[in-house]
Design an enzyme around this catalytic site. Structure first.
Site, PDB file in Angstrom:
ATOM      1  N   TYR A   1      32.807  30.056  42.411  1.00  0.00           N
ATOM      2  CA  TYR A   1      33.656  29.805  43.592  1.00  0.00           C
ATOM      3  C   TYR A   1      32.972  28.874  44.601  1.00  0.00           C
ATOM      4  O   TYR A   1      33.637  28.312  45.463  1.00  0.00           O
ATOM      5  CB  TYR A   1      34.004  31.106  44.329  1.00  0.00           C
TER       6      TYR A   1
ATOM      7  N   HIS B   1      31.778  36.044  33.927  1.00  0.00           N
ATOM      8  CA  HIS B   1      33.062  35.590  34.485  1.00  0.00           C
ATOM      9  C   HIS B   1      34.145  35.420  33.428  1.00  0.00           C
ATOM     10  O   HIS B   1      35.306  35.726  33.660  1.00  0.00           O
ATOM     11  CB  HIS B   1      32.858  34.291  35.270  1.00  0.00           C
TER      12      HIS B   1
ATOM     13  N   SER C   1      44.081  38.882  41.085  1.00  0.00           N
ATOM     14  CA  SER C   1      45.435  38.320  41.255  1.00  0.00           C
ATOM     15  C   SER C   1      46.525  39.385  41.277  1.00  0.00           C
ATOM     16  O   SER C   1      47.541  39.256  40.577  1.00  0.00           O
ATOM     17  CB  SER C   1      45.743  37.296  40.161  1.00  0.00           C
ATOM     18  N   PRO C   2      46.372  40.437  42.086  1.00  0.00           N
ATOM     19  CA  PRO C   2      47.388  41.495  42.131  1.00  0.00           C
ATOM     20  C   PRO C   2      48.724  41.000  42.691  1.00  0.00           C
ATOM     21  O   PRO C   2      49.759  41.627  42.460  1.00  0.00           O
ATOM     22  CB  PRO C   2      46.764  42.543  43.067  1.00  0.00           C
ATOM     23  N   LEU C   3      48.680  39.877  43.419  1.00  0.00           N
ATOM     24  CA  LEU C   3      49.922  39.323  43.982  1.00  0.00           C
ATOM     25  C   LEU C   3      50.390  38.142  43.128  1.00  0.00           C
ATOM     26  O   LEU C   3      51.285  37.396  43.539  1.00  0.00           O
ATOM     27  CB  LEU C   3      49.687  38.863  45.432  1.00  0.00           C
ATOM     28  N   GLY C   4      49.768  37.991  41.953  1.00  0.00           N
ATOM     29  CA  GLY C   4      50.120  36.840  41.099  1.00  0.00           C
ATOM     30  C   GLY C   4      49.813  35.539  41.811  1.00  0.00           C
ATOM     31  O   GLY C   4      50.598  34.590  41.722  1.00  0.00           O
TER      32      GLY C   4
ATOM     33  N   SER D   1      43.253  36.842  50.784  1.00  0.00           N
ATOM     34  CA  SER D   1      43.983  36.144  51.837  1.00  0.00           C
ATOM     35  C   SER D   1      42.986  35.531  52.806  1.00  0.00           C
ATOM     36  O   SER D   1      41.913  36.077  53.047  1.00  0.00           O
ATOM     37  CB  SER D   1      44.937  37.067  52.595  1.00  0.00           C
TER      38      SER D   1
ATOM     39  N   GLU E   1      44.658  42.360  57.149  1.00  0.00           N
ATOM     40  CA  GLU E   1      44.896  43.685  57.736  1.00  0.00           C
ATOM     41  C   GLU E   1      46.032  44.398  56.995  1.00  0.00           C
ATOM     42  O   GLU E   1      45.920  45.562  56.607  1.00  0.00           O
ATOM     43  CB  GLU E   1      45.236  43.534  59.222  1.00  0.00           C
TER      44      GLU E   1
HETATM   45  P1  A2P Z   1      46.693  33.099  52.004  1.00  0.00           P
HETATM   46  O1  A2P Z   1      45.285  33.131  51.450  1.00  0.00           O
HETATM   47  O2  A2P Z   1      47.085  31.763  52.535  1.00  0.00           O
HETATM   48  O3  A2P Z   1      46.935  34.211  52.991  1.00  0.00           O
HETATM   49  P2  A2P Z   1      46.224  37.034  44.788  1.00  0.00           P
HETATM   50  O4  A2P Z   1      45.443  38.058  45.522  1.00  0.00           O
HETATM   51  O5  A2P Z   1      47.135  37.578  43.746  1.00  0.00           O
HETATM   52  O6  A2P Z   1      45.324  35.954  44.223  1.00  0.00           O
HETATM   53  O7  A2P Z   1      47.178  36.314  45.842  1.00  0.00           O
HETATM   54  C1  A2P Z   1      46.666  35.490  46.855  1.00  0.00           C
HETATM   55  C2  A2P Z   1      47.769  34.623  47.436  1.00  0.00           C
HETATM   56  O8  A2P Z   1      48.719  35.441  48.125  1.00  0.00           O
HETATM   57  C3  A2P Z   1      47.244  33.634  48.435  1.00  0.00           C
HETATM   58  O9  A2P Z   1      48.000  32.455  48.308  1.00  0.00           O
HETATM   59  C4  A2P Z   1      47.504  34.301  49.785  1.00  0.00           C
HETATM   60  O10 A2P Z   1      47.713  33.354  50.783  1.00  0.00           O
HETATM   61  C5  A2P Z   1      48.764  35.084  49.510  1.00  0.00           C
HETATM   62  N1  A2P Z   1      48.813  36.360  50.267  1.00  0.00           N
HETATM   63  C6  A2P Z   1      47.853  37.299  50.334  1.00  0.00           C
HETATM   64  N2  A2P Z   1      48.262  38.368  51.060  1.00  0.00           N
HETATM   65  C7  A2P Z   1      49.509  38.082  51.487  1.00  0.00           C
HETATM   66  C8  A2P Z   1      50.440  38.763  52.294  1.00  0.00           C
HETATM   67  N3  A2P Z   1      50.181  39.969  52.796  1.00  0.00           N
HETATM   68  N4  A2P Z   1      51.642  38.164  52.545  1.00  0.00           N
HETATM   69  C9  A2P Z   1      51.919  36.935  52.032  1.00  0.00           C
HETATM   70  N5  A2P Z   1      51.075  36.237  51.263  1.00  0.00           N
HETATM   71  C10 A2P Z   1      49.872  36.791  50.992  1.00  0.00           C
END
Ligand code: A2P
Length: 276
Positions: free
Chosen positions: A58, A113, A190-193, A233, A240
């Site tokens: 990274y 990794h 990548s829990p939020l994809g 994020s 938070e």
């Molecule tokens: P950002 O870093 O600009 O806040 P993952 O954890 O699956 O890799 O996802 C990360 C992505 O999701 C990043 O683009 C991040 O943007 C965004 N993200 C993280 N938390 C949130 C949230 N609570 N609401 C909206 N977007 C989010």
């Protein structure tokens, strides 16, 4: 204490070597070195995160170290992960450099990794890093069930962790089961994809029903499976928000609805496409 069980407060999981990994961590993939990463780690520590996940690849270990030092949070209270960049040859030498950049004398978790060049060649070096006290726990990342078997067969100790892309839309059920059978803790990246899952209709509906955000629902889905999870994020308010996942519960119906979003067909593979 039983391997795979949670600690009494329900916030950490006990690894197969007896160490504990907090369920919630901050992932710093794709954060630029400098202000962006320093701020994110600083805010996370302010909001009570005690688990930070970085990697040699990274290029931001120095910022993680800076934020940790400046936070005033005792080193022993923070679970710190870094990852061996497998285009280097020597996990020990690479970790010595990471420790210098991070300004710590050990990391809590050091993982390969990805399995470039095969699943087993780097493992003796990982074990050596642990013996030297540079890493409390060692593990792997992006390993399929087959690759996990290979490394377990070749090593003197099994990996403590296999960190993979995992979420309700990437619900790699057979890989999770393979990890569980072997006492290896699956950890979710990548829990939020990487942000894509936040727009999913089902995720949004569940969130709306519970008065929560889509991000909280996705992180909670992992936590409710006792899977450590590292949402990323760079925004203070989102950092938070993503941490506020211990004050609500997804019902069995919610979980089933989210499980059904899986697009991997319950695979035991870690990745659909290797990038190396
Ligand atoms: P950002 O870093 O600009 O806040 P993952 O954890 O699956 O890799 O996802 C990360 C992505 O999701 C990043 O683009 C991040 O943007 C965004 N993200 C993280 N938390 C949130 C949230 N609570 N609401 C909206 N977007 C989010």
């Amino acid at each position: 204490m039983t391997t795979g069980a949670l600690t009494a407060d329900g916030r950490a999981r006990i690894l197969n070597d007896g160490n504990q990994i907090p369920l919630l961590g901050l992932g710093v993939w794709q954060m630029s070195d400098g202000r962006e990463c320093i701020d994110a780690v600083r805010w996370a520590l302010e909001f009570g995160y005690r688990h930070i996940d970085t990697a040699q690849a990274y290029g931001n270990e120095e910022s993680v170290g800076t934020a940790l030092l400046a936070s005033g949070v005792p080193r022993d209270d923070v679970f710190l992960t870094t990852k061996f960049f497998p285009r280097n040859r020597d996990p020990v030498a690479a970790l010595e450099q990471s420790l210098r950049r991070l300004r710590v004398d050990h990391v809590d978790l050091y993982i390969i990794h990805w399995p470039e060049g095969g699943a087993t060649w780097a493992w003796p070096g990982m074990e050596r890093a642990r013996e030297l006290g540079y890493a409390r726990s060692v593990g792997v990342s992006n390993f399929s069930a087959t690759q996990l078997e290979e490394v377990i067969g070749a090593g003197s100790i099994p990996p403590a962790v296999n960190q993979v892309q995992f979420s309700s839309l990437h619900y790699r059920r057979a890989l999770l089961e393979a990890c569980q059978r072997r006492g290896v803790t699956l950890e979710a990246y990548s829990p939020l994809g990487t942000g894509r899952h936040l727009a999913n209709q089902t995720v949004r509906q569940v969130a709306q029903r519970l008065g929560r955000t889509p991000a909280q629902v996705l992180v909670r889905w992992c936590v409710q499976r006792d899977v450590p999870v590292i949402p990323k994020s760079t925004h203070r308010q989102r950092i938070e928000e993503n941490a506020d996942i211990f004050s609500f519960h997804l019902s069995d119906e919610d979980m089933l609805e989210l499980d059904a979003l899986d697009e991997t067909d319950g695979t035991d593979r870690a990745l659909e496409h290797a990038w190396w």
